[in-house]
Design a protein around this motif. Structure first.
Motif, PDB file in Angstrom:
ATOM      1  N   PHE A   1       0.942  -1.204   0.115  1.00  0.00           N
ATOM      2  CA  PHE A   1      -0.146  -0.012   0.158  1.00  0.00           C
ATOM      3  C   PHE A   1       0.941   1.253   0.006  1.00  0.00           C
ATOM      4  CE2 PHE A   1      -2.070   3.328   2.455  1.00  0.00           C
ATOM      5  CZ  PHE A   1      -3.062   3.579   1.689  1.00  0.00           C
ATOM      6  N   THR A   2       1.981   1.419   0.889  1.00  0.00           N
ATOM      7  CA  THR A   2       2.688   2.385   0.661  1.00  0.00           C
ATOM      8  C   THR A   2       3.687   2.866  -0.332  1.00  0.00           C
ATOM      9  OG1 THR A   2       3.102   1.564   3.340  1.00  0.00           O
ATOM     10  CG2 THR A   2       4.484   3.367   2.343  1.00  0.00           C
ATOM     11  N   HIS A   3       3.655   1.674  -1.090  1.00  0.00           N
ATOM     12  CA  HIS A   3       4.381   1.882  -2.348  1.00  0.00           C
ATOM     13  C   HIS A   3       3.479   2.224  -3.348  1.00  0.00           C
ATOM     14  CE1 HIS A   3       7.716  -0.016   0.087  1.00  0.00           C
ATOM     15  NE2 HIS A   3       8.582   0.790  -0.640  1.00  0.00           N
TER      16      HIS A   3
ATOM     17  N   VAL B   1      -5.898  19.711  -5.980  1.00  0.00           N
ATOM     18  CA  VAL B   1      -6.176  20.916  -6.790  1.00  0.00           C
ATOM     19  C   VAL B   1      -5.443  20.756  -8.135  1.00  0.00           C
ATOM     20  CG1 VAL B   1      -5.874  23.228  -7.124  1.00  0.00           C
ATOM     21  CG2 VAL B   1      -6.205  22.392  -4.877  1.00  0.00           C
TER      22      VAL B   1
ATOM     23  N   ARG C   1      -7.368  27.449  -5.616  1.00  0.00           N
ATOM     24  CA  ARG C   1      -6.480  26.732  -4.716  1.00  0.00           C
ATOM     25  C   ARG C   1      -6.566  26.711  -3.530  1.00  0.00           C
ATOM     26  NH1 ARG C   1      -2.118  25.948  -8.148  1.00  0.00           N
ATOM     27  NH2 ARG C   1      -1.766  27.316 -10.014  1.00  0.00           N
ATOM     28  N   SER C   2      -7.772  27.615  -2.979  1.00  0.00           N
ATOM     29  CA  SER C   2      -8.200  27.542  -1.805  1.00  0.00           C
ATOM     30  C   SER C   2      -9.276  26.776  -1.313  1.00  0.00           C
ATOM     31  CB  SER C   2      -8.550  29.140  -1.320  1.00  0.00           C
ATOM     32  OG  SER C   2      -8.874  29.174  -0.032  1.00  0.00           O
TER      33      SER C   2
ATOM     34  N   GLY D   1       8.341   2.907   8.615  1.00  0.00           N
ATOM     35  CA  GLY D   1       7.089   2.612   7.720  1.00  0.00           C
ATOM     36  C   GLY D   1       7.085   3.672   6.613  1.00  0.00           C
ATOM     37  N   LEU D   2       8.127   4.637   6.308  1.00  0.00           N
ATOM     38  CA  LEU D   2       8.106   5.611   5.297  1.00  0.00           C
ATOM     39  C   LEU D   2       8.948   4.878   3.955  1.00  0.00           C
ATOM     40  CD1 LEU D   2       8.807   9.116   6.667  1.00  0.00           C
ATOM     41  CD2 LEU D   2       6.556   8.024   5.862  1.00  0.00           C
ATOM     42  N   SER D   3       8.289   4.809   2.854  1.00  0.00           N
ATOM     43  CA  SER D   3       8.929   4.280   1.824  1.00  0.00           C
ATOM     44  C   SER D   3      10.147   5.476   1.456  1.00  0.00           C
ATOM     45  CB  SER D   3       8.140   3.974   0.795  1.00  0.00           C
ATOM     46  OG  SER D   3       7.480   5.316   0.184  1.00  0.00           O
ATOM     47  N   LEU D   4      10.795   4.957   0.397  1.00  0.00           N
ATOM     48  CA  LEU D   4      11.966   5.560  -0.041  1.00  0.00           C
ATOM     49  C   LEU D   4      11.160   6.806  -1.039  1.00  0.00           C
ATOM     50  CD1 LEU D   4      14.776   6.197  -0.652  1.00  0.00           C
ATOM     51  CD2 LEU D   4      14.628   4.829  -2.829  1.00  0.00           C
TER      52      LEU D   4
ATOM     53  N   MET E   1       8.254   8.424  -0.555  1.00  0.00           N
ATOM     54  CA  MET E   1       7.781   9.192   0.700  1.00  0.00           C
ATOM     55  C   MET E   1       8.864  10.192   1.322  1.00  0.00           C
ATOM     56  SD  MET E   1       4.508   8.912   0.371  1.00  0.00           S
ATOM     57  CE  MET E   1       4.371   8.258  -1.131  1.00  0.00           C
ATOM     58  N   ARG E   2       9.932   9.388   1.621  1.00  0.00           N
ATOM     59  CA  ARG E   2      10.871  10.295   2.138  1.00  0.00           C
ATOM     60  C   ARG E   2      11.701  11.062   1.330  1.00  0.00           C
ATOM     61  NH1 ARG E   2      13.103   5.207   4.156  1.00  0.00           N
ATOM     62  NH2 ARG E   2      14.643   5.373   2.765  1.00  0.00           N
TER      63      ARG E   2
ATOM     64  N   THR F   1       1.048   9.861   0.684  1.00  0.00           N
ATOM     65  CA  THR F   1       0.027   9.037   1.023  1.00  0.00           C
ATOM     66  C   THR F   1      -0.658   9.066   2.533  1.00  0.00           C
ATOM     67  OG1 THR F   1       1.370   7.153   1.685  1.00  0.00           O
ATOM     68  CG2 THR F   1       0.697   7.043  -0.763  1.00  0.00           C
ATOM     69  N   PRO F   2      -2.010   8.578   2.508  1.00  0.00           N
ATOM     70  CA  PRO F   2      -2.589   8.838   3.999  1.00  0.00           C
ATOM     71  C   PRO F   2      -1.582   7.816   4.905  1.00  0.00           C
ATOM     72  CG  PRO F   2      -4.173   8.573   2.242  1.00  0.00           C
ATOM     73  CD  PRO F   2      -2.945   8.449   1.558  1.00  0.00           C
ATOM     74  N   ALA F   3      -1.084   6.739   4.100  1.00  0.00           N
ATOM     75  CA  ALA F   3      -0.213   5.777   4.987  1.00  0.00           C
ATOM     76  C   ALA F   3       0.830   6.348   5.798  1.00  0.00           C
ATOM     77  CB  ALA F   3      -0.114   4.636   4.327  1.00  0.00           C
TER      78      ALA F   3
END
Lengths: 437, 616
Positions: free
Chosen positions: A114-116, A422, B432-433, B577-580, B582-583, B604-606
Motif C-alpha cells: 500500500f505504501t509503495h 487541486v 487553490r483555496s 514505515g516510510l518508503s523511499l 515518501m522520504r 499517501t495517507p499511510a
C-alpha cells in the motif's frame, strides 16, 4: 531503507509445499547467502539452501526472485518454496534471521504494498478480507475487490466528479474566456447521472456488506420447542446446552455456519414466555432484541402442542416457520398463513430440507447481484455523504456554492480512493478549455 | 571591511522588490533598494493590468497590510472592472488596467514617501557570506561591500534571462535591459536548486493604426470599484477596451511558421505557464477552434501603445506582422515592439521556509518570479511577506510573520510554493483555496488588518480607517443577529418568508437570495444607514454563514494538524514505515507541521499516519 522481512505465506503445519516470502532491500542479499546466487528474475529455479553461518544444508527448494518495483510489495521480493514440514520451515527461518531478515508482523507485506502505491486503499482492504475470508463466496468477493474492481468503479466516479468540478471551477476562474455558454447546465446533468449510478449502487440492500460480515439468523420459539437442539443439529456439534427443562437457554448462544458460501451466525435465544425470574426475563428481552436485528428469523413450533401466542405473533409472510418434533405429532398445513417446514431434530427427518431453505434465504439476502458490491460500511457512509453533497447542487445556486458541493462530494469519495488534489482539477481545466490571454 | 551598513537590502525594483522594501521600511528597518535602473522601478513588464479573480484577492490582502500595489493601481487606473459580478462575493475579483507611466510614477512616489527607505541604482554581483552560509550583505558592481542584517532578492526574470524572437536570442532581463548573471552564479554557488522557466509577451501595437470603429468596444465599470481600501474615488479619465479575435487565416500563418517559433523550434527548454499560453500553443493544442479572443488594452492616456491581450508569441518579427494583420481591426496596425518569449532561471521554492528565507542561507530571502511564480500580484504578495520577515530578522528577535491557508490567499501562495514547489509558473486561482468562501476580496481588512497593525507594517492613517471599519462591522453584525421579526411581519413588509411562525434574525434573512435588500432596510432603517462596504461585507457573511459553519470542522482539523510540529532536525529515514519515495518527497518539501506534510503532493495517507505515530 526498509528492513527485510519474511513470513510463511502458506498455512502453518504439515503440507507438501510451504512458501516463505521475503520483502525489503536486503532480500537479494539474503537469498544469495542461503542459495548461493540469485536466479534470473521471475524464473523458478531449484537450489540447495544452506545456513549462512554453519553451511548446513536445510532443504532443496524452488527459489523465485522478484526485483522491485515489479513485485507484490514494490520492494525486492523473493519466494522460497520449501518442503512443507515444521523442522524445515523453522530451519530456514533461523537461517534467514542469520542472513539479516526478520519475521514480518501481521499485515506488514500488504502495508508495504500500500505504501509503495502497489494498491489503493480498497485493494488493501480487499487483501485483508481475502486473508480473513471464511467461505468461498467471501473469497471470490474479496478477490474481486483486491483486483481493483472496486477501485475501478469508485475511481471512475472520482474521475467524473473531478471533471465536473473542473468545469465549475473554470466558470469561476475564467469568466472572460471563451468558455462554452452552458457549463452550469452541463455540470448539473453530469451530477444527476452520477447520482443515479451511486444511488443504484447503494440500493443493493447491503448484500456485499452482509456477505463480508455474515448474516445473523435468530432462532425463536416457545420454551422447549427444541430451539437449542435445532441449532446443534444444524451446526453439527453441541454448541448449546440442551435439556428437557423449559428455560434452559437464558442468554443468546451463537454458532457460525457456512450456508452455500454465505457465513451465517445462528443465534439460539431464550424461549418466549412469561419469565419465572429476572434472569430469564432479561433473556427473553434479549431474544426479542436479537430477533429485531436479525437478517433471518427461524420461528420454531413443536408438533406435540398448540402454537404459542408469543411466537405466533412473529409469523409474517416470508418467515421461516419450523414445525419441530414431527415424530411426536403431525404438522399443520399452515401456521399464521405460512406453510411450516416439518422437522424432527431427534430423527433427523426434514433437516436437509430446512438447510436448503435456509441456504436459499441466505443467498437471497447476501449474494451480490453486481460485479462490484459494496463491502464495507465505511464505503457506504462515504458514498452516502457524496450523494448528499451532490443532492444539494441544484439548490446551491451560485457557482462558488455549487463548487463547494462538488468539492465536498469529491472529498467524501476521496476517503475511499484517496484524495483528489487541486492540481488534478486544474489539469482537467486546462486540458479541456483553451484558457489564457 | 564594509563600505556601508543597512538593516535590510532589497535587490530588484519590480513588484516584489518594491513591496519588500516598503514593508521592511514601514516596520522601521533602515532599508536600501538596489536596482539596475532607478527610472524603471515599478515597471509593468507585461500586461498593463492589476487584479482579477484570485489576483484581485491578493491585491486586497497586500493593501490590508498597507502595501503599495492597490494604491498605485488606483492612482494609475484607466479602466476598472469587477470580474464575476454575476457570481457571489467570494469569487468577485476587482481588476484595473493602468496607465503604465502613471503606475510607475505612483509606485516611485509612494516609495519616496516611505521613511527609512533609500532607492539606488547599482547592479548586485555577489553575496557576502559568513559562517554556515549566513548572508551578511551584498557586493555591487563597482566592488562596494554593503552589509545588511537581511537581504531580499527579487530579480524576476533577470536571472540569466534570455529573450527569444524566432531564432534570435538576446541575453536580457526584459526588453532592452541587461540580465543578472553574477547573482545567478552566486545563488548557484550557494547550492540552490535552479531550473529554467519561460514566459512570453505579445507584440505592442500603435493604437493610431487600429480600426477601432470596426470593433466591439468594452467599457469599464461605472462607477469603478477601487482596489485600495484607502481610495475614496478614481480620478483618472476612463477609457474603453475593444475585443477582436484571431481568424482561420491567423491560424494558417501560425501553423506554416510553427518551426520558426522559439517555443516550438526547440530553442527553449524551460516550462511555460498554462494560464497564458502563447498563441502558437493555443493553435496547436486546440486545433479545432476557429477563433481565439484578443482584448485590445490601451497602455496609457497619453500613450498610443496598445497591448493585444491573447497573442503572446515568439515567432519571427516578419511573421508577427502578418499574424497581426490577419486579425479584424488590425489589418493596418503597426507593431511598435515585437512579442517575445523569455527564458530565465528560477529557484525551487521548496528550499525556502514559509517566511521565504532560504533554509541553507540564513538572512537571505527570495521573493517574486525568482520563486517560479507568474504575475505582478503573486510577486508583490511574496515581496511584502519577505520584507516583513527580513525586517524581523534584521531587528530584535520576534516570531516569524506567517499567514496560513485559512488566513489569506497570501498564505495559500506561500504554503503551495514552499511545500509543493512548482512545475510551471504559478498563478493564483481561487480554486487553490479550500477556504474560498472565507477568503474574499471584500473582507481582506477583517482578515488581516489587526495582524498588520501587530506586525507594525500598517501606517497610522490606514490603521485608523481600518479600525473604524472593523468596529462598525462588529456592531452592525451584532445588531443584525439580535434584531428580527416574525414571518407575518416580514411578509407584511414585502419580504417573502416561510410561514412557519419561526422568528428570524435580520442576519439570517440577509443570507437568503430571496430577500429583497431594500424591503429589509425599510423594516430596519439602521441597516440603510450603514456604510455600503460594511453592509456588503455583512451581506456576504450572511450569505455564506451555513457553509462557513460547515468549514469550521475542516478548519479545526487543519489547525490541529498545524499544531503538531515537525522538527527541522527530523531525519525522515528514522521514521519507521516510510518508503523511499515518501522520504524523498518529504525531504524535498521539509514540511514544518503534520498538516503541511499531509499536503505535500503524492504523500499517501499511510505515510501521514506513519509520521503522526512517530511525532506523537
Amino acid at each position: 531503507m526498509n528492513d527485510t522481512i519474511f513470513a510463511l505465506a502458506s498455512g502453518a503445519g504439515r503440507a507438501a509445499v510451504a512458501v516463505v516470502r521475503l520483502s525489503g532491500a536486503g532480500t537479494g542479499d539474503a537469498v544469495r547467502r542461503l542459495a548461493g546466487s540469485l536466479p534470473a528474475p521471475r524464473m523458478a529455479v531449484a537450489r540447495r539452501l544452506r545456513h549462512p553461518d554453519t553451511g548446513e544444508t536445510l532443504d532443496r527448494a524452488l527459489v523465485l526472485w522478484f526485483p522491485g518495483p515489479r513485485s507484490y510489495t514494490g520492494e525486492d521480493c523473493a519466494e522460497l518454496h520449501l518442503h512443507g514440514g515444521p523442522a524445515v520451515i523453522a530451519g530456514v527461518a533461523e537461517a534467514l534471521v542469520a542472513a539479516g531478515a526478520r519475521p514480518a508482523e501481521a499485515g506488514e507485506f500488504t502495508r508495504r504494498a500500500f505504501t509503495h502505491g502497489k494498491m489503493d486503499l480498497t485493494a488493501a482492504e480487499g487483501i485483508a478480507d481475502l486473508i480473513a475470508a471464511e467461505t468461498a463466496a467471501q473469497r471470490r468477493q474479496a478477490l474481486r475487490q483486491a483486483e481493483g474492481g472496486m477501485a475501478a468503479l469508485y475511481g471512475g466516479w472520482t474521475g467524473r466528479l473531478t471533471g465536473l468540478l473542473a468545469r465549475q471551477e473554470a466558470s469561476i476562474e475564467f469568466e472572460t474566456e471563451d468558455l462554452p455558454p452552458d457549463l452550469d447546465a452541463a455540470v448539473g446533468r453530469g451530477a444527476a447521472a452520477l447520482r443515479a449510478e451511486m444511488e443504484a449502487h447503494l440500493a443493493d440492500g447491503g448484500r456485499g456488506e452482509r456477505l463480508r460480515e455474515g448474516l445473523v439468523a435468530a432462532i425463536l420459539g416457545a420454551p422447549n420447542a427444541g430451539k437449542s437442539s435445532l441449532l446443534n443439529a444444524l451446526v453439527g456439534r453441541d454448541a448449546a446446552i440442551v435439556s428437557a427443562r423449559a428455560g434452559t437457554t437464558r442468554d443468546v448462544v451463537e454458532a457460525r455456519l457456512d450456508l452455500g458460501g454465505v457465513p451465517v451466525t445462528l443465534a439460539d435465544t431464550a424461549g418466549l414466555r412469561e419469565a419465572s425470574d429476572e434472569i430469564e426475563a432479561e433473556g427473553v428481552r434479549r431474544a426479542l432484541l436479537r430477533a429485531a436485528s436479525a437478517d433471518l428469523r427461524l420461528l420454531v413450533f413443536a408438533a406435540d402442542r398448540a402454537p404459542d401466542a408469543d411466537t405466533l405473533a412473529l409469523v409474517a409472510p416470508g418467515a421461516l416457520v419450523v414445525m419441530n418434533k414431527t415424530d411426536l405429532g403431525s404438522a399443520p398445513a399452515e401456521i399464521g398463513g405460512v406453510t411450516p417446514i416439518p422437522v424432527s431434530v431427534r430423527t433427523g427427518d426434514g433437516l436437509a430440507a430446512l438447510r436448503d431453505r435456509l441456504t436459499a434465504a441466505a443467498a437471497d439476502l447476501a449474494r451480490p447481484e453486481t460485479a462490484t458490491p459494496l463491502t464495507r460500511s465505511r464505503h457506504r457512509a462515504a458514498l452516502r455523504e457524496a450523494l448528499a453533497c451532490l443532492a444539494e447542487l441544484d439548490a446551491a445556486g451560485l457557482p462558488e456554492l455549487r463548487a463547494e458541493c462538488l468539492r465536498a462530494a469529491t472529498a467524501a469519495l476521496g476517503r475511499i480512493t484517496g484524495q483528489v488534489g487541486v492540481e488534478a482539477v486544474l489539469d482537467a481545466v486546462f486540458g479541456e478549455f483553451c484558457i489564457g490571454k | 571591511m564594509h563600505d556601508e551598513t543597512w538593516d535590510v537590502v532589497v535587490v530588484g525594483g519590480g513588484h516584489a522588490g518594491c513591496e519588500a522594501a516598503a514593508a521592511a521600511a514601514r516596520c522601521g528597518a533602515r532599508t536600501l533598494l538596489l536596482t539596475h535602473r532607478v527610472d524603471t522601478v515599478g515597471e509593468m513588464s507585461c500586461n498593463p493590468a492589476i487584479g482579477g479573480v484570485g489576483k484581485g484577492h491578493l491585491v486586497r490582502e497586500i493593501d490590508a497590510l498597507d502595501g503599495i500595489m492597490g494604491r498605485a493601481a488606483d492612482a494609475a487606473g484607466i479602466h476598472f472592472k469587477l470580474l464575476n459580478r454575476s457570481k457571489g462575493p467570494a469569487v468577485r475579483g476587482p481588476r484595473a488596467q493602468a496607465d503604465r507611466k502613471l503606475y510607475r510614477d505612483a509606485v516611485q512616489s509612494l516609495l519616496r514617501a516611505t521613511p527609512n527607505l533609500t532607492v539606488r541604482s547599482d547592479a548586485v554581483e555577489n553575496l557576502l557570506l559568513g559562517e554556515g552560509n549566513a548572508v551578511l550583505g551584498v557586493e555591487t558592481a563597482p566592488g562596494r561591500r554593503v552589509a545588511a542584517g537581511a537581504v531580499v532578492i527579487t530579480t524576476g526574470t533577470f536571472l540569466r534571462g534570455e529573450i527569444h524572437i524566432g531564432d534570435k536570442r538576446t541575453p536580457a532581463g526584459r526588453a532592452g535591459e541587461a540580465p543578472a548573471l553574477g547573482l545567478a552564479a552566486a545563488l548557484q554557488r550557494l547550492g540552490l536548486p535552479l531550473s529554467r522557466m519561460k514566459t512570453g509577451t505579445p507584440p505592442r501595437l500603435d493604437g493610431r493604426t487600429i480600426d477601432w470603429a470596426a470593433l466591439e468596444a468594452q467599457p469599464g465599470d461605472a462607477p469603478p470599484e477601487p482596489l485600495s481600501f484607502l481610495t475614496a474615488r478614481i480620478g483618472n479619465r476612463q477609457v474603453a477596451c475593444a475585443i477582436t479575435a484571431t481568424t482561420p487565416a491567423t491560424h494558417a500563418i501560425i501553423r506554416e511558421n510553427l518551426h520558426r517559433s522559439a517555443a516550438y523550434g526547440g530553442g527553449i527548454e524551460g516550462r511555460g505557464p498554462r494560464y497564458c499560453p502563447s498563441v502558437e500553443d493555443k493553435v496547436v493544442r486546440f486545433a479545432e477552434r476557429e477563433r481565439h479572443q484578443v482584448f485590445l488594452e490601451p497602455e496609457g492616456l497619453d500613450d498610443n501603445t496598445v497591448y493585444p491581450n491573447g497573442i503572446s508569441t515568439s515567432l519571427p518579427e516578419e511573421v508577427q506582422a502578418r499574424l497581426v494583420a490577419s486579425i479584424p481591426g488590425l489589418e493596418r496596425a503597426c507593431i511598435t515592439r515585437p512579442g517575445y518569449a523569455i527564458e530565465y532561471d528560477h529557484v525551487d521554492p521548496r528550499c525556502l521556509d514559509p517566511t521565504l528565507e532560504v533554509r541553507a542561507a540564513p538572512g537571505l530571502f527570495l521573493a517574486g518570479q525568482i520563486n517560479g511564480t507568474t504575475g505582478y500580484e503573486e510577486a508583490a504578495a511574496q515581496g511584502i511577506m519577505a520584507g516583513l520577515n527580513a525586517a524581523r530578522r534584521a531587528g530584535a528577535a520576534a516570531p516569524d510573520r506567517v499567514l496560513g491557508r485559512a488566513d489569506a490567499y497570501i498564505g495559500v501562495l506561500l504554503d503551495d510554493l514552499t511545500l509543493q514547489g512548482v512545475t510551471e509558473p504559478y498563478r493564483m486561482l481561487t480554486a487553490r483555496s479550500e477556504f474560498r468562501l472565507a477568503l474574499r476580496a471584500d473582507n481582506a481588512v477583517s482578515r488581516l488588518g489587526t495582524r498588520g497593525v501587530a506586525w507594525g507594517c500598517v501606517g497610522a492613517e490606514r490603521a485608523t480607517a481600518q479600525g473604524a471599519h472593523l468596529d462598525e462591522l462588529r456592531i452592525l453584525r451584532r445588531k443584525a443577529e439580535q434584531s428580527g421579526a416574525s414571518p407575518a411581519q416580514y411578509v407584511a413588509h414585502g419580504v417573502p418568508t416561510n410561514q412557519d411562525g419561526r422568528w428570524r434574525s435580520v442576519f439570517e434573512m440577509l443570507g437568503l437570495a430571496s430577500t429583497p435588500a431594500g424591503a429589509v432596510q425599510g423594516m430596519f432603517p439602521w441597516l440603510a444607514e450603514a456604510r455600503p462596504r460594511v453592509m456588503s461585507e455583512l451581506a456576504a457573511e450572511a450569505l455564506y454563514a451555513p457553509y462557513l459553519a460547515r468549514q469550521a470542522e475542516n478548519l479545526r482539523i487543519l489547525r490541529a494538524e498545524e499544531q503538531l510540529a515537525v522538527p527541522a532536525s527530523l531525519d525522515f529515514s528514522a521514521v519507521p514505515g516510510l518508503s523511499l519515495e515518501m522520504r524523498q518527497r518529504l525531504d524535498a518539501a521539509k514540511p514544518s507541521s503534520l498538516g503541511a506534510a499531509s499536503r505535500v503532493t503524492g504523500i499517501t495517507p499511510a505515510a501521514v499516519a506513519a509520521l503522526a505515530v512517530h511525532l506523537r
